[in-house]
Design a protein around this motif. Structure first.
Motif, short mmCIF file in Angstrom:
data_model
loop_
_atom_site.label_atom_id
_atom_site.label_comp_id
_atom_site.label_asym_id
_atom_site.label_seq_id
_atom_site.Cartn_x
_atom_site.Cartn_y
_atom_site.Cartn_z
N GLN A 57 0.82 -1.20 0.00
CA GLN A 57 0.00 0.00 0.00
C GLN A 57 0.86 1.26 0.00
O GLN A 57 1.81 1.37 0.79
CB GLN A 57 -0.91 0.00 1.23
CG GLN A 57 -2.11 0.88 1.11
CD GLN A 57 -3.11 0.33 0.11
OE1 GLN A 57 -3.42 -0.86 0.11
NE2 GLN A 57 -3.58 1.19 -0.77
N THR A 58 0.55 2.20 -0.85
CA THR A 58 1.24 3.49 -0.86
C THR A 58 0.31 4.65 -0.50
O THR A 58 0.77 5.76 -0.26
CB THR A 58 1.84 3.77 -2.25
OG1 THR A 58 0.80 3.76 -3.23
CG2 THR A 58 2.89 2.71 -2.59
N SER A 59 -1.00 4.40 -0.49
CA SER A 59 -1.95 5.44 -0.13
C SER A 59 -3.12 4.84 0.63
O SER A 59 -3.44 3.67 0.47
CB SER A 59 -2.45 6.17 -1.38
OG SER A 59 -3.11 5.26 -2.25
N ILE A 60 -3.74 5.66 1.46
CA ILE A 60 -4.89 5.25 2.26
C ILE A 60 -6.06 6.15 1.91
O ILE A 60 -5.93 7.39 1.89
CB ILE A 60 -4.58 5.36 3.77
CG1 ILE A 60 -3.45 4.44 4.17
CG2 ILE A 60 -5.84 5.07 4.60
CD1 ILE A 60 -3.79 2.96 4.06
N CYS A 61 -7.20 5.55 1.64
CA CYS A 61 -8.40 6.31 1.29
C CYS A 61 -9.44 6.19 2.40
O CYS A 61 -9.74 5.09 2.88
CB CYS A 61 -8.99 5.80 -0.03
SG CYS A 61 -7.93 6.12 -1.46
N ILE A 62 -9.98 7.31 2.79
CA ILE A 62 -10.96 7.42 3.86
C ILE A 62 -12.17 8.16 3.29
O ILE A 62 -12.01 9.07 2.47
CB ILE A 62 -10.39 8.19 5.06
CG1 ILE A 62 -9.12 7.49 5.58
CG2 ILE A 62 -11.41 8.33 6.18
CD1 ILE A 62 -8.26 8.38 6.46
N ALA A 63 -13.35 7.80 3.72
CA ALA A 63 -14.55 8.49 3.26
C ALA A 63 -15.44 8.84 4.44
O ALA A 63 -15.60 8.03 5.37
CB ALA A 63 -15.33 7.64 2.25
N ASP A 64 -15.99 10.04 4.41
CA ASP A 64 -16.99 10.46 5.39
C ASP A 64 -18.33 10.51 4.66
O ASP A 64 -18.54 11.36 3.79
CB ASP A 64 -16.64 11.82 5.98
CG ASP A 64 -17.64 12.24 7.06
OD1 ASP A 64 -18.61 11.50 7.31
OD2 ASP A 64 -17.44 13.32 7.65
N PHE A 65 -19.22 9.60 5.02
CA PHE A 65 -20.52 9.51 4.39
C PHE A 65 -21.53 10.33 5.20
O PHE A 65 -21.96 9.92 6.28
CB PHE A 65 -20.96 8.05 4.27
CG PHE A 65 -20.10 7.25 3.34
CD1 PHE A 65 -20.29 7.31 1.97
CD2 PHE A 65 -19.08 6.44 3.83
CE1 PHE A 65 -19.48 6.57 1.11
CE2 PHE A 65 -18.26 5.71 2.98
CZ PHE A 65 -18.47 5.78 1.61
N GLY A 66 -21.89 11.49 4.65
CA GLY A 66 -22.77 12.42 5.37
C GLY A 66 -21.96 13.51 6.02
O GLY A 66 -22.16 13.83 7.20
N CYS A 67 -21.08 14.14 5.25
CA CYS A 67 -20.11 15.10 5.80
C CYS A 67 -20.71 16.45 6.13
O CYS A 67 -20.13 17.23 6.88
CB CYS A 67 -18.96 15.27 4.83
SG CYS A 67 -19.47 15.95 3.21
N SER A 68 -21.86 16.80 5.53
CA SER A 68 -22.46 18.13 5.65
C SER A 68 -21.43 19.19 5.25
O SER A 68 -20.74 19.02 4.25
CB SER A 68 -22.99 18.35 7.07
OG SER A 68 -23.74 19.54 7.14
N THR A 69 -21.28 20.25 6.04
CA THR A 69 -20.35 21.32 5.66
C THR A 69 -19.00 21.20 6.35
O THR A 69 -18.19 22.12 6.31
CB THR A 69 -20.97 22.69 5.96
OG1 THR A 69 -21.54 22.70 7.27
CG2 THR A 69 -22.07 23.00 4.96
#
Length: 347
Positions: free
Chosen positions: A42-54
């Motif tokens: 792995q060379t990169s890590i991906c993160i997601a915020d589902f419902g981030c609003s502002t």
């Protein structure tokens, strides 16, 4: 959610939710340290915020997650990892305010991913950590039983008094279950094996005494009463009230656990309730109303018309202030459910 950064915006009135992250931070950090897995290449890590609003509550959460991953691999071959964060919300979300508010010293790249998180949004096996805070309780739609009953279904978690009411509540739970299943089904494809999901959502205790206590569910009843008062004044039609159903559901921990277990691709590493009282204390009734308005004004104005909104919330504030139960935060039995899931490693 109200857009922008003005006094009635969600950005200015949602900061109390940061207290929830403060309580959950240690558990999230521990699960990252002991359970998060990914490839040695792995060379990169991906993160997601589902419902981030502002972004007001999203940015501290992303910082917590990234710093925990950095500490885990501080002395390993992965110390040069690059981080990328995908901010997701509905297409109508105010992403402009989010990007204007990004921390200038952040250590990650960013991208907006507008769309419904109950369906696929990201490439297969691209996501290492998924985060959803105070978003999964919103339903894709109010169930048909609520519309057919002719009785306002103000929340699926409210106390049941009649058979009709119970049918509506069951319909809300069923819709919530379908939506959570759809959310997890989409993440199964997007997440790498060994990746983690952290869910934080408001929940209800299995029982509470409405004569002495309340939960966030209870705060909707004074709004209904305020609308009924306006109908008596001829400012709102009763038909409009009868057809208005707020599309969210506050589950019990047991209900959420049973729904999550329908997806065998995830293992529940941790699930617990956090007593929210004290972690989101409003300084005044007015501050509580401002938060509720920031989250609900859009749907109320769309259904009833924007001309009644100021008077509606003035009346709502008076009703909350007149209740010895609702105005005392010590009576608040609202819970926040923390669930941390791990994507099973395929054989």
């Amino acid at each position: 959610m109200n857009a922008g950064d003005g006094p009635l915006s969600y950005l200015q009135n949602s900061s109390y939710q940061g207290g929830t992250l403060d309580v959950a931070r240690l558990a999230i950090e521990e699960e990252i340290e002991t359970k998060l897995e990914f490839s040695s290449e792995q060379t990169s890590i991906c993160i997601a915020d589902f419902g981030c609003s502002t972004g007001n509550n999203s940015f501290p959460a992303m910082h917590t997650i990234i710093e925990a991953i950095k500490r885990k691999h501080e002395f390993s071959y992965l110390k040069t990892l690059e981080f990328y964060v995908f901010f997701n919300d509905v297409a109508a979300n105010d992403f402009n305010t989010l990007f204007r508010s990004l921390p200038p010293s952040r250590s990650y790249g960013v991208a907006a991913v507008p769309g419904d998180f109950h369906r696929r949004l990201l490439p297969p096996s691209s996501l290492h950590f998924a985060y959803a805070s105070w978003s999964l309780h919103w339903l894709t739609e109010a169930p048909e039983a609520a519309a057919d009953s002719g009785t306002p279904a103000w929340n699926g978690g409210e106390i049941v008094y009649t058979r009709e009411r119970k049918e509506v509540c069951d319909a809300y739970l069923d819709q919530f279950g379908k939506d959570v299943v759809s959310f997890l089904k989409s993440r199964v494809v997007e997440m790498v094996d060994g990746g983690l999901i952290a869910l934080l959502l408001p929940g209800a205790p299995a029982a509470w005494d409405p004569e002495k206590e309340y939960t966030m569910v209870s705060l909707v009843e004074p709004l209904r009463s305020s609308l009924v008062d306006m109908a008596m004044q001829g400012r709102v039609s009763e038909a409009k009230i009868d057809s208005f159903n707020i599309p969210y559901y506050f589950p019990t921990l047991r209900q959420l656990m049973e729904i999550i277990e329908r997806n065998p691709s995830f293992t529940v590493e941790k699930i617990e309730t956090i007593n929210a009282t004290g972690n989101y204390t409003f300084p005044s009734i007015h501050a509580r109303i401002a938060f509720f308005r920031a989250a609900h004004e859009g749907m109320l104005a769309h259904h009833f018309g924007g001309e009644i909104i100021d008077d509606l919330f003035d009346q709502y504030e008076k009703k909350l202030g007149a209740s010895p139960i609702l105005k005392n935060v010590e009576n608040d039995k609202t819970l926040v459910i923390l669930a941390i899931l791990k994507k099973n490693i395929r054989p």
